[in-house]
Design a protein around this motif. Structure first.
Motif, PDB file in Angstrom:
ATOM      1  N   VAL A 244      20.796 -24.566  34.137  1.00 57.95           N
ATOM      2  CA  VAL A 244      19.682 -24.558  33.168  1.00 57.95           C
ATOM      3  C   VAL A 244      18.422 -23.850  33.683  1.00 57.95           C
ATOM      4  O   VAL A 244      17.440 -23.720  32.971  1.00 57.95           O
ATOM      5  CB  VAL A 244      19.303 -25.985  32.712  1.00 57.95           C
ATOM      6  N   GLY A 245      18.446 -23.392  34.915  1.00 62.98           N
ATOM      7  CA  GLY A 245      17.273 -22.685  35.427  1.00 62.98           C
ATOM      8  C   GLY A 245      17.065 -22.955  36.899  1.00 62.98           C
ATOM      9  O   GLY A 245      17.877 -23.620  37.537  1.00 62.98           O
ATOM     10  N   PHE A 246      15.944 -22.450  37.431  1.00 68.15           N
ATOM     11  CA  PHE A 246      15.698 -22.657  38.860  1.00 68.15           C
ATOM     12  C   PHE A 246      14.447 -23.509  39.068  1.00 68.15           C
ATOM     13  O   PHE A 246      13.579 -23.606  38.189  1.00 68.15           O
ATOM     14  CB  PHE A 246      15.532 -21.305  39.574  1.00 68.15           C
ATOM     15  N   GLU A 247      14.403 -24.132  40.224  1.00 68.03           N
ATOM     16  CA  GLU A 247      13.174 -24.778  40.681  1.00 68.03           C
ATOM     17  C   GLU A 247      12.983 -24.310  42.113  1.00 68.03           C
ATOM     18  O   GLU A 247      13.929 -24.335  42.912  1.00 68.03           O
ATOM     19  CB  GLU A 247      13.286 -26.298  40.640  1.00 68.03           C
ATOM     20  N   GLY A 248      11.797 -23.846  42.428  1.00 69.42           N
ATOM     21  CA  GLY A 248      11.568 -23.358  43.783  1.00 69.42           C
ATOM     22  C   GLY A 248      10.213 -23.775  44.290  1.00 69.42           C
ATOM     23  O   GLY A 248       9.307 -24.103  43.512  1.00 69.42           O
ATOM     24  N   LEU A 249      10.084 -23.768  45.614  1.00 64.63           N
ATOM     25  CA  LEU A 249       8.778 -24.045  46.227  1.00 64.63           C
ATOM     26  C   LEU A 249       8.201 -22.723  46.709  1.00 64.63           C
ATOM     27  O   LEU A 249       8.858 -21.977  47.442  1.00 64.63           O
ATOM     28  CB  LEU A 249       8.929 -24.989  47.421  1.00 64.63           C
ATOM     29  N   THR A 250       6.979 -22.442  46.284  1.00 59.47           N
ATOM     30  CA  THR A 250       6.301 -21.261  46.810  1.00 59.47           C
ATOM     31  C   THR A 250       5.117 -21.694  47.671  1.00 59.47           C
ATOM     32  O   THR A 250       4.513 -22.741  47.414  1.00 59.47           O
ATOM     33  CB  THR A 250       5.789 -20.335  45.685  1.00 59.47           C
ATOM     34  N   ASN A 251       4.813 -20.894  48.687  1.00 65.07           N
ATOM     35  CA  ASN A 251       3.579 -21.124  49.441  1.00 65.07           C
ATOM     36  C   ASN A 251       2.588 -19.993  49.145  1.00 65.07           C
ATOM     37  O   ASN A 251       1.637 -19.784  49.862  1.00 65.07           O
ATOM     38  CB  ASN A 251       3.855 -21.269  50.947  1.00 65.07           C
ATOM     39  N   GLN A 252       2.886 -19.266  48.067  1.00 63.32           N
ATOM     40  CA  GLN A 252       1.985 -18.195  47.628  1.00 63.32           C
ATOM     41  C   GLN A 252       1.659 -18.406  46.153  1.00 63.32           C
ATOM     42  O   GLN A 252       1.942 -17.559  45.303  1.00 63.32           O
ATOM     43  CB  GLN A 252       2.657 -16.839  47.822  1.00 63.32           C
ATOM     44  N   ALA A 253       1.080 -19.578  45.879  1.00 64.08           N
ATOM     45  CA  ALA A 253       0.896 -19.993  44.481  1.00 64.08           C
ATOM     46  C   ALA A 253       0.102 -18.971  43.669  1.00 64.08           C
ATOM     47  O   ALA A 253       0.452 -18.675  42.529  1.00 64.08           O
ATOM     48  CB  ALA A 253       0.216 -21.352  44.445  1.00 64.08           C
ATOM     49  N   GLU A 254      -0.966 -18.415  44.264  1.00 60.54           N
ATOM     50  CA  GLU A 254      -1.814 -17.462  43.525  1.00 60.54           C
ATOM     51  C   GLU A 254      -1.009 -16.262  43.038  1.00 60.54           C
ATOM     52  O   GLU A 254      -1.101 -15.850  41.881  1.00 60.54           O
ATOM     53  CB  GLU A 254      -2.943 -16.973  44.449  1.00 60.54           C
ATOM     54  N   LEU A 255      -0.226 -15.715  43.958  1.00 57.33           N
ATOM     55  CA  LEU A 255       0.559 -14.524  43.649  1.00 57.33           C
ATOM     56  C   LEU A 255       1.618 -14.815  42.579  1.00 57.33           C
ATOM     57  O   LEU A 255       1.797 -14.045  41.630  1.00 57.33           O
ATOM     58  CB  LEU A 255       1.215 -14.023  44.952  1.00 57.33           C
ATOM     59  N   VAL A 256       2.277 -15.963  42.731  1.00 55.30           N
ATOM     60  CA  VAL A 256       3.300 -16.337  41.740  1.00 55.30           C
ATOM     61  C   VAL A 256       2.657 -16.491  40.365  1.00 55.30           C
ATOM     62  O   VAL A 256       3.178 -16.013  39.351  1.00 55.30           O
ATOM     63  CB  VAL A 256       4.030 -17.636  42.170  1.00 55.30           C
ATOM     64  N   LYS A 257       1.475 -17.111  40.348  1.00 54.03           N
ATOM     65  CA  LYS A 257       0.773 -17.318  39.083  1.00 54.03           C
ATOM     66  C   LYS A 257       0.472 -15.960  38.442  1.00 54.03           C
ATOM     67  O   LYS A 257       0.667 -15.750  37.255  1.00 54.03           O
ATOM     68  CB  LYS A 257      -0.537 -18.067  39.363  1.00 54.03           C
ATOM     69  N   ARG A 258       0.010 -15.019  39.265  1.00 50.11           N
ATOM     70  CA  ARG A 258      -0.356 -13.706  38.754  1.00 50.11           C
ATOM     71  C   ARG A 258       0.877 -12.950  38.234  1.00 50.11           C
ATOM     72  O   ARG A 258       0.859 -12.352  37.182  1.00 50.11           O
ATOM     73  CB  ARG A 258      -1.027 -12.893  39.868  1.00 50.11           C
ATOM     74  N   LEU A 259       1.974 -13.041  39.003  1.00 45.77           N
ATOM     75  CA  LEU A 259       3.145 -12.240  38.645  1.00 45.77           C
ATOM     76  C   LEU A 259       3.999 -12.851  37.541  1.00 45.77           C
ATOM     77  O   LEU A 259       4.581 -12.145  36.733  1.00 45.77           O
ATOM     78  CB  LEU A 259       4.030 -12.030  39.888  1.00 45.77           C
ATOM     79  N   MET A 260       4.092 -14.190  37.554  1.00 48.86           N
ATOM     80  CA  MET A 260       5.056 -14.802  36.619  1.00 48.86           C
ATOM     81  C   MET A 260       4.453 -15.957  35.830  1.00 48.86           C
ATOM     82  O   MET A 260       5.172 -16.674  35.129  1.00 48.86           O
ATOM     83  CB  MET A 260       6.301 -15.352  37.356  1.00 48.86           C
ATOM     84  N   GLY A 261       3.151 -16.130  35.934  1.00 48.36           N
ATOM     85  CA  GLY A 261       2.481 -17.294  35.344  1.00 48.36           C
ATOM     86  C   GLY A 261       2.877 -17.603  33.902  1.00 48.36           C
ATOM     87  O   GLY A 261       3.014 -18.765  33.521  1.00 48.36           O
TER      88      GLY A 261
END
Ligand code: ATP
Length: 282
Positions: A244-261
């Motif tokens: 049903v999808g993925f769950e992941g831990l990022t330590n680059q929250a800002e970048l993830v928000k910008r790229l895939m928010g």
């Protein structure tokens, strides 16, 4: 208060590798890591109960090799080895331990005895686990130590006693002149009172930073599997994929928000999430 730089220590089947971190005055630093990560070994090095193979450990700016006694007087640590004193009552043990410390304070000890409801006349080997831990903490806090080092002070305690100990540590740190370093598996305890977190895994420091920085950087991210291309995967510490999808831990929250928010759901990770995902068994 204490600084480790490139510290190495090898056993036959385990090694601490290049440990570098410091414990700051006026703050509580929590030390987390899974079983066998090297927490107790690190603490033994910090207390000079073990000798490092290489690297430097400075306590109050001094080295154990030249200032052993001076340093030990200023450190309070849990007396893990109760066996030596098993046959003694708390009252007798106190008399013995008091002689080790030039700044021992009978009044402070008596006030902790009362507050923690410890029985003066009980033999050490007849104390419950919780009482033994509380006694260790009372001792560690009764000689005006500047640095207090505790190995798993809350493990094996019921929620009421745990809260009592956490409140006590939070009070001790109020005067901003001391530092507390304590290891725990109980990440919620650290979430509650630690200002800094040092995380060790497999003998290596994963991070050592303020709790705010750590929780600002680490987010759990959920989304559709199609989003996970090779580049996006590099933004994650670990990803768990299901149908049903993925769950992941990022330590680059800002970048993830910008790229895939817009395409994912993000929530702040707890210390437990961070530990579980980093160790790789989410
Ligand atoms: N004296 C020793 N000789 C050889 N190996 C040891 C010795 N002491 C500890 N180890 C090994 O070093 C590793 C780290 O142990 P350590 O007690 O530092 O971990 P820990 O993070 O405190 O674990 P736990 O949370 O389970 O108490 C383990 O694999 C342990 O078996």
């Amino acid at each position: 208060m204490i600084t480790l730089q490139n510290v190495n220590k090898a056993y036959k089947e385990f090694a601490l590798k290049d440990l570098s971190f410091s414990v700051k005055k006026g703050f509580i630093t929590g030390f987390i890591g899974p079983n066998g990560a090297g927490k107790t070994t690190t603490i033994k090095l910090m207390l000079n109960l073990l000798e490092a193979d290489s690297g430097s450990i400075k306590v109050f700016g001094d080295d154990y090799s030249t200032q052993m006694n001076k340093i030990k007087q200023r450190i309070g640590f849990i007396y893990a080895d109760h066996h030596l004193y098993g046959h003694m009552t708390i009252e007798k043990m106190k008399k013995v331990i008091a002689t080790f410390y030039t700044n021992w304070d009978d009044q402070v000890f008596a006030s902790y005895m009362e507050r923690l409801e410890l029985p003066w006349k009980r033999k050490i080997n007849q104390l419950s686990k919780g009482m033994g831990t509380k006694l260790s903490i009372a001792i560690a806090l009764s000689h005006h130590a500047d640095l207090i080092i505790l190995d798993e002070p809350t493990s094996g305690l019921d929620p009421i006693s745990r809260r009592e100990i956490l409140n006590l540590l939070a009070e001790v740190i109020q005067d901003e002149e001391k530092a507390i370093f304590f290891s725990s598996h109980i990440t919620s305890d650290l979430e509650q009172i630690a200002d800094y977190i040092t995380f060790i895994h497999d003998g290596k420091i994963v991070f050592s930073d303020s709790k705010e920085t750590i929780t600002d950087q680490h987010y759990l991210v959920r989304g559709a599997n199609e989003l996970l291309d090779k580049d996006i995967r590099t933004l994650f510490v670990q990803v768990r994929e299901t149908s049903v999808g993925f769950e992941g831990l990022t330590n680059q929250a800002e970048l993830v928000k910008r790229l895939m928010g817009e395409h994912v759901v993000m929530e702040r990770a707890s210390l437990e999430d961070i530990m579980v995902y980093t160790v790789g068994k989410p």
